[in-house]
Design an enzyme around this catalytic site. Structure first.
Site, PDB file in Angstrom:
ATOM      1  N   CYS A 256       0.902  -1.175   0.000  1.00 23.00           N
ATOM      2  CA  CYS A 256       0.000   0.000   0.000  1.00 23.00           C
ATOM      3  C   CYS A 256       0.924   1.205   0.000  1.00 23.00           C
ATOM      4  O   CYS A 256       1.141   1.830   1.037  1.00 23.00           O
ATOM      5  CB  CYS A 256      -0.871  -0.022   1.251  1.00 23.00           C
ATOM      6  SG  CYS A 256      -1.903  -1.495   1.378  1.00 23.00           S
ATOM      7  N   ALA A 257       1.476   1.518  -1.147  1.00 23.81           N
ATOM      8  CA  ALA A 257       2.699   2.325  -1.176  1.00 23.81           C
ATOM      9  C   ALA A 257       2.505   3.829  -1.331  1.00 23.81           C
ATOM     10  O   ALA A 257       3.355   4.605  -0.908  1.00 23.81           O
ATOM     11  CB  ALA A 257       3.604   1.816  -2.297  1.00 23.81           C
ATOM     12  N   ALA A 258       1.422   4.257  -1.984  1.00 26.76           N
ATOM     13  CA  ALA A 258       1.308   5.674  -2.322  1.00 26.76           C
ATOM     14  C   ALA A 258       1.023   6.531  -1.078  1.00 26.76           C
ATOM     15  O   ALA A 258       0.301   6.064  -0.187  1.00 26.76           O
ATOM     16  CB  ALA A 258       0.191   5.866  -3.335  1.00 26.76           C
ATOM     17  N   PRO A 259       1.598   7.729  -0.981  1.00 20.26           N
ATOM     18  CA  PRO A 259       2.409   8.442  -1.974  1.00 20.26           C
ATOM     19  C   PRO A 259       3.900   8.113  -1.927  1.00 20.26           C
ATOM     20  O   PRO A 259       4.710   8.824  -2.513  1.00 20.26           O
ATOM     21  CB  PRO A 259       2.174   9.912  -1.606  1.00 20.26           C
ATOM     22  CG  PRO A 259       1.971   9.882  -0.125  1.00 20.26           C
ATOM     23  CD  PRO A 259       1.273   8.577   0.184  1.00 20.26           C
ATOM     24  N   GLY A 260       4.270   7.043  -1.228  1.00 15.82           N
ATOM     25  CA  GLY A 260       5.638   6.558  -1.380  1.00 15.82           C
ATOM     26  C   GLY A 260       6.593   6.912  -0.247  1.00 15.82           C
ATOM     27  O   GLY A 260       7.795   6.695  -0.375  1.00 15.82           O
ATOM     28  N   LYS A 262       7.134   5.497   2.728  1.00 18.75           N
ATOM     29  CA  LYS A 262       7.878   4.357   3.281  1.00 18.75           C
ATOM     30  C   LYS A 262       8.662   3.645   2.189  1.00 18.75           C
ATOM     31  O   LYS A 262       9.764   3.159   2.437  1.00 18.75           O
ATOM     32  CB  LYS A 262       6.923   3.421   4.032  1.00 18.75           C
ATOM     33  CG  LYS A 262       6.322   4.132   5.230  1.00 18.75           C
ATOM     34  CD  LYS A 262       5.424   3.271   6.050  1.00 18.75           C
ATOM     35  CE  LYS A 262       4.660   4.147   7.039  1.00 18.75           C
ATOM     36  NZ  LYS A 262       3.672   5.053   6.384  1.00 18.75           N
ATOM     37  N   ASP A 304      -4.731  -4.186  -6.947  1.00 17.82           N
ATOM     38  CA  ASP A 304      -5.294  -4.535  -5.640  1.00 17.82           C
ATOM     39  C   ASP A 304      -4.364  -5.545  -4.976  1.00 17.82           C
ATOM     40  O   ASP A 304      -4.216  -6.673  -5.474  1.00 17.82           O
ATOM     41  CB  ASP A 304      -6.699  -5.123  -5.866  1.00 17.82           C
ATOM     42  CG  ASP A 304      -7.360  -5.538  -4.560  1.00 17.82           C
ATOM     43  OD1 ASP A 304      -6.720  -5.420  -3.487  1.00 17.82           O
ATOM     44  OD2 ASP A 304      -8.519  -5.998  -4.627  1.00 17.82           O
ATOM     45  N   CYS A 376      -1.931   3.795  10.971  1.00 19.99           N
ATOM     46  CA  CYS A 376      -1.892   5.021  11.781  1.00 19.99           C
ATOM     47  C   CYS A 376      -3.210   5.131  12.539  1.00 19.99           C
ATOM     48  O   CYS A 376      -3.801   6.203  12.624  1.00 19.99           O
ATOM     49  CB  CYS A 376      -1.590   6.250  10.940  1.00 19.99           C
ATOM     50  SG  CYS A 376      -2.757   6.543   9.602  1.00 19.99           S
TER      51      CYS A 376
HETATM   52  C1  LIG Z   1      -1.727   4.596   4.696  1.00 23.14           C
HETATM   53  S1  LIG Z   1      -1.750   4.849   2.994  1.00 23.14           S
HETATM   54  C2  LIG Z   1      -0.129   4.394   2.535  1.00 23.14           C
HETATM   55  C3  LIG Z   1       0.937   5.435   2.820  1.00 23.14           C
HETATM   56  C4  LIG Z   1       2.286   5.040   2.238  1.00 23.14           C
HETATM   57  N1  LIG Z   1       2.699   3.719   2.657  1.00 23.14           N
HETATM   58  C5  LIG Z   1       3.381   6.030   2.607  1.00 23.14           C
HETATM   59  O1  LIG Z   1       4.122   5.781   3.562  1.00 23.14           O
HETATM   60  O2  LIG Z   1       3.486   7.063   1.920  1.00 23.14           O
HETATM   61  C6  LIG Z   1      -2.681   3.487   2.441  1.00 23.14           C
HETATM   62  C7  LIG Z   1      -2.676   3.277   0.949  1.00 23.14           C
HETATM   63  O3  LIG Z   1      -3.281   2.020   0.689  1.00 23.14           O
HETATM   64  C8  LIG Z   1      -3.871   2.076  -0.578  1.00 23.14           C
HETATM   65  N2  LIG Z   1      -4.782   0.911  -0.688  1.00 23.14           N
HETATM   66  C9  LIG Z   1      -5.996   0.745  -0.135  1.00 23.14           C
HETATM   67  N3  LIG Z   1      -6.493  -0.475  -0.430  1.00 23.14           N
HETATM   68  C10 LIG Z   1      -5.542  -1.092  -1.167  1.00 23.14           C
HETATM   69  C11 LIG Z   1      -5.467  -2.380  -1.797  1.00 23.14           C
HETATM   70  N4  LIG Z   1      -6.451  -3.260  -1.687  1.00 23.14           N
HETATM   71  N5  LIG Z   1      -4.356  -2.674  -2.497  1.00 23.14           N
HETATM   72  C12 LIG Z   1      -3.337  -1.789  -2.608  1.00 23.14           C
HETATM   73  N6  LIG Z   1      -3.372  -0.559  -2.049  1.00 23.14           N
HETATM   74  C13 LIG Z   1      -4.454  -0.221  -1.336  1.00 23.14           C
HETATM   75  C14 LIG Z   1      -4.512   3.443  -0.604  1.00 23.14           C
HETATM   76  O4  LIG Z   1      -4.758   3.867  -1.931  1.00 23.14           O
HETATM   77  C15 LIG Z   1      -3.452   4.285   0.117  1.00 23.14           C
HETATM   78  O5  LIG Z   1      -2.605   4.885  -0.809  1.00 23.14           O
END
Ligand SMILES: C[S@@+](CC[C@H](N)C(=O)[O-])C[C@H]1O[C@@H](n2cnc3c(N)ncnc32)[C@H](O)[C@@H]1O
Length: 434
Positions: A256-260, A262, A304, A376
């Site tokens: 769940c990387a965006a916006p990147g 971590k 996903d 979080c």
């Molecule tokens: C807490 S944020 C991630 C923050 C990111 N790791 C960072 O440190 O910048 C959660 C992310 O999970 C993504 N997300 C939600 N459900 C998901 C899924 N089933 N598969 C992949 N990503 C998912 C969301 O779009 C969101 O960008």
């Protein structure tokens, strides 16, 4: 160009009304702040919007107690302006005459001069009655703490001893944490550059790449931003890359990387082969832009994470980070609109999505590999309960206690908002047996 563009209070009132109506505070602020040229006006807009959202649940009740007739729905901007009037007097502690006069003027800038008299009368009435009214507001937990009832109750169940401290910490703005890009500059050298530019930072010993500033800052103007010397990231979020125990050559999935944030820290820490995945393709350009600015590279996919068939190449990962979508109840001090937007009914859906991610990704972890689960959130249903279920289902799953001086939460660790100046954050580590 309309007059409203030049009046920070009027702009704040319109924007806050849209946030109360469901818009994200961060997105709304980003959208409107560029309309103000003066940096002091932009700072005032930020203070009004963030404190307005933080204290909305207190002062909207105060307002309703003083209005003789409710305002019409289409006057949501005036309602927000009145709340902002109270916020200026009670929270921002602005000089009374200037705050009242400027708020009355803002009603005109909103092209609603008919409300100028009401704004003036109501704020003056508040000043006459403030002590009695504040005492009244302090009687009920919702108006005293400016949190929704469901969240006060949920925090009281999960953190009975710390509940008051959590609610209080959520109402204090957070410091600005930076993460120094260790591939480009040593932390001490970057701290010296910041000090030379008049932006002295604290150097927290326990978080190896971090610097902390007490005042907020337009980061893009700090030395080295464009050159990728640093990023903005809370200290709690910076623990992920340490807990992953990264080694050169590993295959790592940030699911769940965006916006990147971590993902970038992982790549700054070790020479790994990183797959950065997110289901929201609209969030990926920002991830790619961050990688470019920091001089890093990853295989980036939209997909996903709970449905690996769509993106996985069948090669197991040595490390998996699930920074799961969650209630964000640990970062209310940074995103006070969570108090307005999140509902009790959202939690079961989030918990189900988190369980789906854990279930789907466990099989992708190599033998001897490590999965780090993070949120979080401060709520047990999204945290310890999730990894408990994973551990119960898989005989090859072994919990590892995170080496963090935080609260023990099941097999994981929890920082509560404001502790060590950091956000509320949960981590659990699960290793796969050989
Ligand atoms: C807490 S944020 C991630 C923050 C990111 N790791 C960072 O440190 O910048 C959660 C992310 O999970 C993504 N997300 C939600 N459900 C998901 C899924 N089933 N598969 C992949 N990503 C998912 C969301 O779009 C969101 O960008």
């Amino acid at each position: 160009m309309s007059a409203i563009r030049y009046d920070p209070r009027a702009l704040a009132a319109q924007t806050l009304a849209s946030v109360v109506g469901g818009k994200s505070l961060r997105a709304a602020f980003a959208e409107v702040s560029t309309r103000l040229d003066d940096v002091r006006d932009r700072a005032l807009l930020a203070a009004l919007l963030y404190e307005g959202a933080r204290w909305w649940l207190r002062f909207e009740v105060a307002l309703d107690g003083m209005l003789e007739r409710p305002l019409r729905e289409r006057d949501g901007d005036i309602r927000a302006l009145l709340v902002l009037g109270l916020v200026q007097l009670e929270i921002l502690r602005m000089p009374v005459h200037a705050a009242v006069a400027a708020t009355v003027e803002a009603a005109r800038a909103l092209r609603k001069p008919a409300f100028a008299g009401l704004v003036n009368a109501l704020l003056r009435r508040w000043l006459r009655e403030r002590e009695m009214r504040n005492t009244e507001l302090d009687r009920d937990a919702v108006t005293r703490t400016s949190h929704p009832r469901w969240l006060i109750d949920a925090i009281a169940v999960d953190w009975p001893e710390q509940a008051e401290a959590i609610l209080a910490a959520n109402n204090v703005p957070a410091p600005l944490w930076l993460r120094v890009n260790r591939r480009r500059i040593a932390r001490a050298d970057f701290a010296a550059q910041m000090a030379a530019a008049g932006m002295a930072c604290r150097v927290p010993e326990a978080v190896p790449d971090a610097l902390v500033l007490d005042s907020s800052l337009d980061v893009t103007s700090a030395p080295g931003y464009a050159q990728g010397l640093f990023s903005v990231q809370d200290g709690a979020a910076q623990q992920a890359s340490t807990l992953l125990d990264l080694r050169a050559g590993q295959r790592v999935l940030d699911a769940c990387a965006a916006p990147g944030g971590k993902s970038a820290h992982i790549l700054e820490t070790a020479d790994v082969e990183l797959t950065a995945l997110d289901s929201d393709a609209r969030r990926l350009p920002r991830l790619r832009e961050n990688m470019r600015r920091l001089g890093l590279s990853a295989a980036v996919h939209a997909g996903d994470a709970a449905d690996p068939g769509g993106w996985w190449d069948q090669r197991p990962f040595d490390r998996i980070l699930i920074d799961a979508p969650c209630s964000a109840t640990g970062i209310i001090r940074r995103q006070p609109d969570v108090k307005l937007h999140r509902r009790a009914a959202d939690i079961p859906g989030l918990a189900a999505a988190q369980a789906r991610l854990l279930d789907a990704l466990w099989p992708l972890l190599a033998r001897g590999g490590r999965l780090v689960y993070a949120t979080c959130s401060v709520l047990e249903d999204e945290n310890a309960r999730q990894t408990e279920v994973l551990l119960a289902r898989h005989s090859d799953a072994r919990p590892v206690a995170p080496t963090l001086p935080w609260h023990v939460a099941g097999t994981g660790a929890q920082n509560l908002p404001g502790e060590s100046d950091m956000d509320g954050f949960f981590y659990a580590i699960v290793d796969k047996g050989n």
